[in-house]
Design a protein around this motif. Structure first.
Motif, PDB file in Angstrom:
ATOM      1  N   LYS A   1       0.838  -1.190   0.000  1.00 49.14           N
ATOM      2  CA  LYS A   1       0.000   0.000   0.000  1.00 49.14           C
ATOM      3  C   LYS A   1       0.875   1.242   0.000  1.00 49.14           C
ATOM      4  CE  LYS A   1      -3.738   2.215   2.627  1.00 49.14           C
ATOM      5  NZ  LYS A   1      -4.594   2.108   3.836  1.00 49.14           N
ATOM      6  N   LYS A   2       0.508   2.203  -0.810  1.00 47.42           N
ATOM      7  CA  LYS A   2       1.293   3.434  -0.895  1.00 47.42           C
ATOM      8  C   LYS A   2       1.200   4.196   0.419  1.00 47.42           C
ATOM      9  CE  LYS A   2       1.903   7.602  -3.712  1.00 47.42           C
ATOM     10  NZ  LYS A   2       1.409   8.351  -4.890  1.00 47.42           N
TER      11      LYS A   2
ATOM     12  N   ILE B   1      -6.428  -6.612  -2.938  1.00 43.58           N
ATOM     13  CA  ILE B   1      -7.428  -6.157  -1.970  1.00 43.58           C
ATOM     14  C   ILE B   1      -6.832  -6.121  -0.563  1.00 43.58           C
ATOM     15  CG2 ILE B   1      -9.619  -6.747  -0.855  1.00 43.58           C
ATOM     16  CD1 ILE B   1     -10.514  -7.909  -3.555  1.00 43.58           C
ATOM     17  N   ARG B   2      -6.077  -7.130  -0.224  1.00 46.42           N
ATOM     18  CA  ARG B   2      -5.559  -7.234   1.139  1.00 46.42           C
ATOM     19  C   ARG B   2      -4.446  -6.221   1.418  1.00 46.42           C
ATOM     20  NH1 ARG B   2      -4.994 -13.560   2.583  1.00 46.42           N
ATOM     21  NH2 ARG B   2      -4.077 -12.613   4.444  1.00 46.42           N
ATOM     22  N   ILE B   3      -3.604  -5.917   0.440  1.00 49.78           N
ATOM     23  CA  ILE B   3      -2.559  -4.923   0.714  1.00 49.78           C
ATOM     24  C   ILE B   3      -3.135  -3.508   0.752  1.00 49.78           C
ATOM     25  CG2 ILE B   3      -0.720  -6.345  -0.249  1.00 49.78           C
ATOM     26  CD1 ILE B   3      -0.800  -4.712  -2.777  1.00 49.78           C
ATOM     27  N   LYS B   4      -4.224  -3.279   0.029  1.00 47.04           N
ATOM     28  CA  LYS B   4      -4.862  -1.957   0.087  1.00 47.04           C
ATOM     29  C   LYS B   4      -5.618  -1.768   1.399  1.00 47.04           C
ATOM     30  CE  LYS B   4      -6.937  -0.551  -3.705  1.00 47.04           C
ATOM     31  NZ  LYS B   4      -7.764  -0.593  -4.928  1.00 47.04           N
TER      32      LYS B   4
ATOM     33  N   ASN C   1       0.527  -5.829   5.042  1.00 43.85           N
ATOM     34  CA  ASN C   1       0.525  -6.917   4.065  1.00 43.85           C
ATOM     35  C   ASN C   1       1.383  -6.547   2.861  1.00 43.85           C
ATOM     36  OD1 ASN C   1      -1.176  -8.602   5.548  1.00 43.85           O
ATOM     37  ND2 ASN C   1      -3.028  -7.685   4.688  1.00 43.85           N
ATOM     38  N   ILE C   2       2.277  -7.440   2.475  1.00 50.17           N
ATOM     39  CA  ILE C   2       3.179  -7.225   1.347  1.00 50.17           C
ATOM     40  C   ILE C   2       2.947  -8.337   0.332  1.00 50.17           C
ATOM     41  CG2 ILE C   2       5.550  -6.833   0.622  1.00 50.17           C
ATOM     42  CD1 ILE C   2       4.586  -4.837   2.701  1.00 50.17           C
ATOM     43  N   LEU C   3       2.655  -7.966  -0.899  1.00 48.55           N
ATOM     44  CA  LEU C   3       2.376  -8.955  -1.951  1.00 48.55           C
ATOM     45  C   LEU C   3       3.636  -9.260  -2.748  1.00 48.55           C
ATOM     46  CD1 LEU C   3       0.368 -10.650  -3.660  1.00 48.55           C
ATOM     47  CD2 LEU C   3      -0.033  -8.584  -5.019  1.00 48.55           C
ATOM     48  N   PHE C   4       3.893 -10.545  -2.960  1.00 50.04           N
ATOM     49  CA  PHE C   4       5.023 -11.008  -3.775  1.00 50.04           C
ATOM     50  C   PHE C   4       4.444 -11.458  -5.110  1.00 50.04           C
ATOM     51  CE2 PHE C   4       8.594 -14.138  -4.510  1.00 50.04           C
ATOM     52  CZ  PHE C   4       9.584 -13.171  -4.594  1.00 50.04           C
ATOM     53  N   ALA C   5       4.675 -10.671  -6.171  1.00 42.73           N
ATOM     54  CA  ALA C   5       3.968 -10.924  -7.433  1.00 42.73           C
ATOM     55  C   ALA C   5       4.872 -10.693  -8.637  1.00 42.73           C
ATOM     56  CB  ALA C   5       2.735 -10.020  -7.536  1.00 42.73           C
ATOM     57  N   GLU C   6       4.489 -11.302  -9.762  1.00 46.90           N
ATOM     58  CA  GLU C   6       5.219 -11.097 -11.019  1.00 46.90           C
ATOM     59  C   GLU C   6       4.894  -9.709 -11.565  1.00 46.90           C
ATOM     60  OE1 GLU C   6       4.144 -14.440 -13.434  1.00 46.90           O
ATOM     61  OE2 GLU C   6       5.948 -15.544 -12.845  1.00 46.90           O
TER      62      GLU C   6
END
Length: 360
Positions: free
Chosen positions: A119-120, A296-299, A304-309
């Motif tokens: 999230k910013k 949705i969860r990081i916003k 919460n930190i998302l690990f994504a391509e």
């Protein structure tokens, strides 16, 4: 190169082969199948050239494919290809050494890496903002210059009042006047508030005062301009800048898609820090199944930190970079390609079509 040229080239190769009556395509979604862009073009050309019938095959767990932690068997689309329940995975798979042991890949046509998304954060204006206008070395230089100016002024003031040199209070007064005058000059204030200098004063003193005033004015406006730019341009600091920070901040949780290459890259890494992060992630037992769920969860929660391509997340989700941001560091750079079962007879045809489309 146009579609007709593709058909002529693929047709010439197809004539040397026995066109299959049916090809089994592994797919994650059930119901209607909609494809767009590069994948759709390849699929359309192959379909028209070989004139095959499509049979859709869907894995039970609806994942791209990883090894089951308990049985050691491949699941998802990779599992379908490895067990020959499907001929082709209709969606591109991340190429990895572990997957190459059980399936074959076409020529790669995409490249991407994994990144951290969060999230910013809000603007991080603080008292440090006032100091960040100048670099540390420049602040040191200003302090040294201020001390030199104060000493020089004090010496001139003391020599003017030489007759009262034995008066300690007079010496302290001149030193205080010199320091005050220097500070007023750097704040572009009237120096006469600290000490009145008349035309009868020595030329050297008047030149010194003029030099201090000019230096003070220039630095004052430089500082004011820099401070305005700092305040006008919103800056923010991310609490997590790399995987190691996940370990340093226990309250933060890493969200990883299970059943995808995201999980496999973390789990199979030989890097000690990455292994520790994976153990922490497994212990927290906080999995996600889609990037949409992760977005949705990081916003909703900053920890919460998302690990994504990066290719998929930044292409298909509008929240980046307005609501969701990412550090610059990239992990596990890899390519994307079609997954095929090992004894698939039309691998060369797939590679030829992809290469021709990449050159077009």
């Amino acid at each position: 190169m146009n579609t007709r040229s593709f058909k002529e080239i693929t047709g010439s190769i197809a004539k040397t082969m026995n066109s299959p009556s049916t090809l089994k395509f592994g797919v994650l979604q059930s119901g209607g199948k909609t494809f767009r862009g590069f994948h759709a073009e390849i699929f359309k050309i192959l379909l028209e050239t070989l004139n095959f019938t499509i049979q859709w095959v869907q894995p039970r767990n609806k994942t791209y494919g990883v090894k089951d932690a308990q049985t050691g068997e491949w699941i998802g689309l990779v599992g379908l290809l490895a067990t020959k329940q499907a001929d082709v995975a209709v969606l591109p798979l991340s190429v990895s050494s572990s997957r190459r042991t059980v399936i074959t890949f076409s020529v790669s046509f995409e490249s991407y890496a994994l990144r951290l998304y969060m999230k910013k954060p809000g603007p991080s204006a603080s008292w440090n903002t006032f100091l960040a206008v100048f670099e540390f070395k420049y602040w040191i230089l200003l302090i040294v210059a201020g001390c030199v100016c104060s000493v020089s002024l004090a010496w001139h003031f003391i020599t003017i009042d030489w007759d009262h040199l034995q008066d300690t209070s007079n010496i302290l007064y001149n030193i205080g006047s010199a320091i005050s005058a220097t500070c007023l000059a750097f704040g572009i204030q009237d120096m006469s508030l600290a000490r009145t200098v008349s035309n009868s004063s020595p030329i050297s003193l008047r030149m010194l005062i003029m030099t201090i005033c000019v230096c003070g004015v220039l630095n004052y406006y430089f500082y004011t301009g820099g401070l305005i730019s700092f305040v006008m341009v919103q800056k923010f600091e991310m609490s997590i800048n790399n995987l190691e920070d996940i370990l340093k901040n226990p309250s933060h949780q890493l969200l990883v898609r299970r059943g995808y290459s995201d999980e496999a890259f973390l789990r199979d890494s030989l890097d000690i820090t990455t292994q520790k992060v994976w153990v922490k992630t497994v212990t927290e037992d906080n999995p996600i199944h889609t990037y949409e769920e992760g977005e949705i969860r990081i916003k909703q929660e900053a920890r919460n930190i998302l690990f994504a391509e990066d290719y998929f997340f930044e292409t298909y989700y509008d929240s980046f970079p307005c609501d969701v941001v990412s550090p610059q560091q990239r992990y596990f750079p890899h390519s994307g390609a079609y997954g095929l079962r090992n004894d698939f007879a039309y691998i060369k045809l797939f590679d030829m079509v992809i290469n021709q489309m990449k050159e077009a």
